[in-house]
Design a protein around this motif. Structure first.
Motif, PDB file in Angstrom:
ATOM      1  N   ALA A  91      86.014  39.849  26.883  1.00 17.72           N
ATOM      2  CA  ALA A  91      85.367  39.970  28.393  1.00 17.72           C
ATOM      3  C   ALA A  91      86.510  39.757  29.388  1.00 17.72           C
ATOM      4  O   ALA A  91      87.430  38.547  29.501  1.00 17.72           O
ATOM      5  N   PRO A  92      87.276  40.649  30.657  1.00 19.02           N
ATOM      6  CA  PRO A  92      88.001  40.400  31.582  1.00 19.02           C
ATOM      7  C   PRO A  92      88.493  39.105  31.962  1.00 19.02           C
ATOM      8  O   PRO A  92      88.784  38.612  32.444  1.00 19.02           O
ATOM      9  N   THR A  93      86.863  38.684  32.844  1.00 16.03           N
ATOM     10  CA  THR A  93      86.379  37.900  33.877  1.00 16.03           C
ATOM     11  C   THR A  93      85.478  36.626  33.532  1.00 16.03           C
ATOM     12  O   THR A  93      84.587  37.244  32.193  1.00 16.03           O
ATOM     13  N   GLN A  94      85.343  35.708  33.496  1.00 18.81           N
ATOM     14  CA  GLN A  94      83.930  34.832  33.335  1.00 18.81           C
ATOM     15  C   GLN A  94      82.755  35.459  33.881  1.00 18.81           C
ATOM     16  O   GLN A  94      81.794  35.083  32.803  1.00 18.81           O
ATOM     17  N   ARG A  95      82.463  35.981  34.896  1.00 21.64           N
ATOM     18  CA  ARG A  95      81.850  36.249  35.320  1.00 21.64           C
ATOM     19  C   ARG A  95      80.850  37.735  34.538  1.00 21.64           C
ATOM     20  O   ARG A  95      79.522  37.681  33.851  1.00 21.64           O
ATOM     21  N   ALA A  96      82.113  38.380  33.802  1.00 19.27           N
ATOM     22  CA  ALA A  96      81.370  39.883  32.748  1.00 19.27           C
ATOM     23  C   ALA A  96      81.188  38.929  31.497  1.00 19.27           C
ATOM     24  O   ALA A  96      79.416  39.203  30.953  1.00 19.27           O
ATOM     25  N   LYS A  97      82.179  37.813  30.641  1.00 13.13           N
ATOM     26  CA  LYS A  97      81.403  37.124  29.472  1.00 13.13           C
ATOM     27  C   LYS A  97      80.159  36.019  30.052  1.00 13.13           C
ATOM     28  O   LYS A  97      79.495  36.052  28.969  1.00 13.13           O
ATOM     29  N   ARG A 187      73.068  47.396  34.083  1.00 12.50           N
ATOM     30  CA  ARG A 187      74.141  46.357  34.880  1.00 12.50           C
ATOM     31  C   ARG A 187      75.295  46.209  34.129  1.00 12.50           C
ATOM     32  O   ARG A 187      76.082  45.472  34.977  1.00 12.50           O
ATOM     33  N   ILE A 188      75.595  46.689  32.738  1.00 10.33           N
ATOM     34  CA  ILE A 188      76.671  47.551  32.336  1.00 10.33           C
ATOM     35  C   ILE A 188      77.423  47.895  32.992  1.00 10.33           C
ATOM     36  O   ILE A 188      78.993  47.988  33.268  1.00 10.33           O
ATOM     37  N   PRO A 189      77.275  49.295  34.145  1.00 12.33           N
ATOM     38  CA  PRO A 189      78.357  49.741  34.910  1.00 12.33           C
ATOM     39  C   PRO A 189      78.479  49.253  35.894  1.00 12.33           C
ATOM     40  O   PRO A 189      80.029  49.025  36.369  1.00 12.33           O
ATOM     41  N   TYR A 190      77.895  48.328  35.890  1.00 11.25           N
ATOM     42  CA  TYR A 190      78.548  46.982  37.192  1.00 11.25           C
ATOM     43  C   TYR A 190      79.550  46.337  36.308  1.00 11.25           C
ATOM     44  O   TYR A 190      80.738  46.229  36.749  1.00 11.25           O
ATOM     45  N   LEU A 191      79.950  45.981  34.748  1.00 11.48           N
ATOM     46  CA  LEU A 191      80.650  45.409  34.045  1.00 11.48           C
ATOM     47  C   LEU A 191      82.167  46.565  34.376  1.00 11.48           C
ATOM     48  O   LEU A 191      82.961  46.320  34.347  1.00 11.48           O
ATOM     49  N   MET A 192      81.089  47.720  34.211  1.00  9.71           N
ATOM     50  CA  MET A 192      82.603  48.890  34.117  1.00  9.71           C
ATOM     51  C   MET A 192      83.806  48.958  35.283  1.00  9.71           C
ATOM     52  O   MET A 192      84.989  49.438  35.530  1.00  9.71           O
ATOM     53  N   HIS A 193      82.548  48.541  36.270  1.00 11.63           N
ATOM     54  CA  HIS A 193      83.622  48.995  37.510  1.00 11.63           C
ATOM     55  C   HIS A 193      84.600  47.666  38.213  1.00 11.63           C
ATOM     56  O   HIS A 193      85.130  47.689  38.903  1.00 11.63           O
ATOM     57  N   GLU A 194      84.364  46.414  37.773  1.00 14.18           N
ATOM     58  CA  GLU A 194      84.292  45.233  37.178  1.00 14.18           C
ATOM     59  C   GLU A 194      85.724  45.531  36.835  1.00 14.18           C
ATOM     60  O   GLU A 194      86.804  45.116  37.107  1.00 14.18           O
ATOM     61  N   HIS A 195      85.705  45.994  35.479  1.00 14.54           N
ATOM     62  CA  HIS A 195      87.122  45.821  34.234  1.00 14.54           C
ATOM     63  C   HIS A 195      88.120  46.435  35.397  1.00 14.54           C
ATOM     64  O   HIS A 195      89.453  46.801  35.410  1.00 14.54           O
ATOM     65  N   HIS A 196      87.572  48.239  35.615  1.00 17.25           N
ATOM     66  CA  HIS A 196      88.037  48.948  36.347  1.00 17.25           C
ATOM     67  C   HIS A 196      89.319  48.120  37.145  1.00 17.25           C
ATOM     68  O   HIS A 196      90.462  48.890  37.759  1.00 17.25           O
ATOM     69  N   ARG A 197      88.701  47.597  38.228  1.00 17.02           N
ATOM     70  CA  ARG A 197      89.508  47.141  39.727  1.00 17.02           C
ATOM     71  C   ARG A 197      90.321  45.717  39.226  1.00 17.02           C
ATOM     72  O   ARG A 197      91.229  45.868  40.001  1.00 17.02           O
ATOM     73  N   GLN A 198      89.805  45.519  37.865  1.00 19.56           N
ATOM     74  CA  GLN A 198      91.008  44.658  37.521  1.00 19.56           C
ATOM     75  C   GLN A 198      92.173  45.592  36.877  1.00 19.56           C
ATOM     76  O   GLN A 198      93.270  44.960  37.202  1.00 19.56           O
ATOM     77  N   THR A 199      92.228  46.356  36.549  1.00 21.14           N
ATOM     78  CA  THR A 199      92.864  47.163  35.351  1.00 21.14           C
ATOM     79  C   THR A 199      93.706  47.930  36.496  1.00 21.14           C
ATOM     80  O   THR A 199      95.001  47.907  36.199  1.00 21.14           O
TER      81      THR A 199
END
Length: 201
Positions: A91-97, A187-199
């Motif tokens: 996971a790229p962020t603690q929130r995602a983890k 909830r998984i699309p939220y994680l995908m959106h967050e990862h997209h923002r990080q990249t």
């Protein structure tokens, strides 16, 4: 022919009486405050009555197919739990983890719920086989996409079991598991959106 299990072995007493009194009366009486279930009435609300053997989860004929399905579901849920645990390490962020570890705990709880149902229906404790680590894609987004498909398939699978269930206990079990799987998928699309923002940074 009724299936044997540890709960109905003695005619004059079984621990189902205490289980029923301690759990299900409290559970359904909590709905009484909203005018839904003021008493256990299997004719009106679909819940079992202790004096109605056809609604008793310890008395109705147990399908061998259901038992085999429970064994499969236990292994699947434990594998899914491990998948999320391994994915959380990527996971790229603690929130995602944290969210992925929450999913992992949910899946492990599902497996335990199915093991409890297995014991209640057969009188035997199911010992799941050793769970091998599932293959998790290195690409975080790809791994999440796989889980959306898996979670929606589980949602359908447990929904079908819910419709076939003979007792309120099994209906509740499959309904709540189905709801949890749907929550993961949403909830998984939220994680995908967050990862997209990080990249994109």
């Amino acid at each position: 022919m009724y299936s044997y299990n540890g709960a109905n072995y003695h005619e004059d007493y079984n621990y189902y009486d205490d289980y029923y009194n301690d759990y299900y009366n409290d559970y359904y009486h909590s709905y009484g405050n909203h005018g839904r279930y003021d008493y256990m009435d299997n004719e009106h609300c679909g819940c079992w009555d202790p004096y109605s053997p056809e609604m008793d989860p310890y008395c109705y004929p147990v399908s061998p197919g259901l038992i085999r399905s429970l064994e499969e579901y236990i292994k699947d849920e434990l594998t899914d739990s491990r998948y999320y645990e391994l994915l959380a390490q990527k996971a790229p962020t603690q929130r995602a983890k944290d969210l992925l570890m929450e999913f992992s705990k949910d899946e492990k709880m599902h497996a335990q719920d199915f093991m409890n149902a297995y014991f209640m229906l057969t009188g035997r404790r199911y010992q799941p086989p050793k769970i091998e680590d599932p293959k998790v894609p290195d690409d975080f987004m790809e791994a999440l996409q796989q889980r959306i498909l898996a979670e929606t398939n589980d949602y359908k699978k447990y929904g079908e079991q819910y419709l076939k269930a003979h007792t309120a206990y099994l209906r509740d079990l499959f309904f709540m598991t189905r709801t949890s799987e749907a929550q993961h998928a949403m909830r998984i699309p939220y994680l995908m959106h967050e990862h997209h923002r990080q990249t994109m940074r």
